[in-house]
Design a protein around this motif. Structure first.
Motif, PDB file in Angstrom:
ATOM      1  N   PRO A  10       0.797  -1.233   0.000  1.00 33.96           N
ATOM      2  CA  PRO A  10       0.000   0.000   0.000  1.00 33.96           C
ATOM      3  C   PRO A  10       0.831   1.285   0.000  1.00 33.96           C
ATOM      4  O   PRO A  10       0.393   2.296  -0.558  1.00 33.96           O
ATOM      5  N   ARG A  11       2.021   1.201   0.571  1.00 36.33           N
ATOM      6  CA  ARG A  11       2.821   2.440   0.636  1.00 36.33           C
ATOM      7  C   ARG A  11       3.200   2.964  -0.736  1.00 36.33           C
ATOM      8  O   ARG A  11       3.402   4.154  -0.927  1.00 36.33           O
ATOM      9  N   LEU A  12       3.293   2.036  -1.705  1.00 34.99           N
ATOM     10  CA  LEU A  12       3.631   2.467  -3.071  1.00 34.99           C
ATOM     11  C   LEU A  12       2.584   3.412  -3.642  1.00 34.99           C
ATOM     12  O   LEU A  12       2.840   4.132  -4.601  1.00 34.99           O
ATOM     13  N   LEU A  13       1.391   3.389  -3.071  1.00 33.37           N
ATOM     14  CA  LEU A  13       0.304   4.204  -3.620  1.00 33.37           C
ATOM     15  C   LEU A  13       0.065   5.488  -2.834  1.00 33.37           C
ATOM     16  O   LEU A  13      -0.841   6.244  -3.138  1.00 33.37           O
ATOM     17  N   GLU A  14       0.900   5.736  -1.828  1.00 35.57           N
ATOM     18  CA  GLU A  14       0.661   6.933  -1.023  1.00 35.57           C
ATOM     19  C   GLU A  14       0.900   8.218  -1.800  1.00 35.57           C
ATOM     20  O   GLU A  14       0.025   9.077  -1.862  1.00 35.57           O
ATOM     21  N   SER A  15       2.068   8.350  -2.396  1.00 31.93           N
ATOM     22  CA  SER A  15       2.371   9.651  -2.990  1.00 31.93           C
ATOM     23  C   SER A  15       1.559   9.999  -4.246  1.00 31.93           C
ATOM     24  O   SER A  15       1.167  11.148  -4.395  1.00 31.93           O
ATOM     25  N   ASP A 134       3.004  -2.485 -23.352  1.00 32.12           N
ATOM     26  CA  ASP A 134       3.677  -3.764 -23.579  1.00 32.12           C
ATOM     27  C   ASP A 134       5.073  -3.789 -22.978  1.00 32.12           C
ATOM     28  O   ASP A 134       6.073  -3.788 -23.699  1.00 32.12           O
ATOM     29  N   TYR A 135       5.102  -3.773 -21.664  1.00 32.45           N
ATOM     30  CA  TYR A 135       6.349  -3.912 -20.916  1.00 32.45           C
ATOM     31  C   TYR A 135       5.936  -4.425 -19.549  1.00 32.45           C
ATOM     32  O   TYR A 135       4.770  -4.323 -19.173  1.00 32.45           O
ATOM     33  N   VAL A 136       6.882  -4.983 -18.818  1.00 26.54           N
ATOM     34  CA  VAL A 136       6.523  -5.586 -17.531  1.00 26.54           C
ATOM     35  C   VAL A 136       7.046  -4.739 -16.376  1.00 26.54           C
ATOM     36  O   VAL A 136       8.221  -4.401 -16.311  1.00 26.54           O
ATOM     37  N   LEU A 137       6.135  -4.405 -15.474  1.00 29.47           N
ATOM     38  CA  LEU A 137       6.484  -3.679 -14.256  1.00 29.47           C
ATOM     39  C   LEU A 137       6.659  -4.696 -13.136  1.00 29.47           C
ATOM     40  O   LEU A 137       6.210  -5.830 -13.261  1.00 29.47           O
ATOM     41  N   SER A 138       7.238  -4.261 -12.031  1.00 29.74           N
ATOM     42  CA  SER A 138       7.395  -5.231 -10.950  1.00 29.74           C
ATOM     43  C   SER A 138       6.121  -5.409 -10.147  1.00 29.74           C
ATOM     44  O   SER A 138       5.969  -6.370  -9.415  1.00 29.74           O
ATOM     45  N   GLY A 139       5.194  -4.465 -10.279  1.00 37.42           N
ATOM     46  CA  GLY A 139       3.930  -4.612  -9.568  1.00 37.42           C
ATOM     47  C   GLY A 139       2.845  -3.804 -10.254  1.00 37.42           C
ATOM     48  O   GLY A 139       3.132  -2.931 -11.072  1.00 37.42           O
ATOM     49  N   GLY A 140       1.599  -4.071  -9.889  1.00 29.41           N
ATOM     50  CA  GLY A 140       0.481  -3.376 -10.525  1.00 29.41           C
ATOM     51  C   GLY A 140       0.196  -1.995  -9.943  1.00 29.41           C
ATOM     52  O   GLY A 140      -0.647  -1.264 -10.465  1.00 29.41           O
ATOM     53  N   GLU A 141       0.911  -1.617  -8.876  1.00 30.78           N
ATOM     54  CA  GLU A 141       0.580  -0.349  -8.201  1.00 30.78           C
ATOM     55  C   GLU A 141       0.759   0.871  -9.096  1.00 30.78           C
ATOM     56  O   GLU A 141      -0.117   1.744  -9.152  1.00 30.78           O
TER      57      GLU A 141
END
Ligand code: SAH
Length: 228
Positions: A10-15, A134-141
């Motif tokens: 969840p912290r990834l979505l704070e800012s 069309d690229y891969v992120l490490s997470g969906g956030e």
């Protein structure tokens, strides 16, 4: 509108939601963004939300149970228009998709991590899958933040200048024309004369020409007649 984002980080979505336009939109009550920590829905004592993949292979897989419990608890409180899984192989996010989703009431966005989520989540719990490219992120956030931003800025009242979102790229099938601000000349680089002329009709004509020119050179695919 309400957006519920399910994540194990969840912290990834704070800012992203605590600044500028997205923050103001929430402060004005135009949208509610709620971030849910999947760990709160874990059932085991270590509160883990991922496990090894059946059949082996590198990378952990997010378990179905915490995700199901979280979605169930949200659905018990309200009806959702879509349960969206952010996924690199999902439907590609476009302006028209953002427009469409901005008309919905309640959305869930599920963020994957590691190798992604147990396939049964995709088969049974999700109504739609969205990719931001069309690229891969490490997470969906970050993807969920991108999708939310694209949607929220379209909600009436969010942008101070009502026409602003409508004159952005893609809204009329064209990319945006170039824009300039003061000074009119910098290091000898001049702003196009017409923009300083005060002649509104010529200015609009110039903007349209530039938008068409740019679209043809940068996004020729936006011209349907040239695709066939
Ligand atoms: N193994 C998966 C990638 C997992 S990446 C595969 O090869 O397809 C981990 C998570 O990041 C995904 O579950 C998804 O939620 C998110 N993600 C990665 N790239 C994304 C993209 N382009 N758009 C949306 N979500 C993405």
């Amino acid at each position: 509108m309400r957006i519920d984002i399910i994540t194990c980080l969840p912290r990834l979505l704070e800012s992203p939601f605590n600044d500028s336009i997205l923050k103001r939109a929430q402060a004005k009550g135009l949208v509610t963004v709620a971030v849910h920590d999947l760990r709160a829905y874990a059932t085991n004592k270590h509160r883990t939300t991922d496990d090894y993949a059946f059949g082996g292979g590198a990378g952990m897989v997010m378990m179905i149970e915490p995700i199901d419990r979280c979605i169930e608890s949200l659905k018990a409180q309200r009806t959702y228009d879509e349960v969206i899984y952010m996924s690199p192989d999902g439907e590609l996010l476009t302006q028209s998709m953002a427009n469409e989703l901005s008309l919905k009431g309640n959305l869930i966005m599920l963020c994957g991590h590691y190798k992604g989520v147990d396939e049964r989540v995709r088969e049974h719990l999700v109504t739609r899958e969205v990719s931001i490219g069309d690229y891969v992120l490490s997470g969906g956030e970050l993807a969920a933040a991108v999708l939310s931003d694209a949607i929220i800025r379209l909600l009436p009242g969010v942008l101070s200048d009502e026409t602003s979102a409508l004159t952005d790229s893609f809204q009329d099938g064209l990319v945006a024309p170039p824009v300039y601000t003061r000074p009119a000349e910098y290091r000898g680089w001049k702003v196009p004369e017409v923009l300083l002329s005060g002649h509104q009709q010529n200015i609009e004509q110039w903007k349209l020409e530039k938008a068409i020119e740019r679209t043809k050179s940068r996004r020729p695919g936006l011209f349907p007649q040239e695709n066939s």
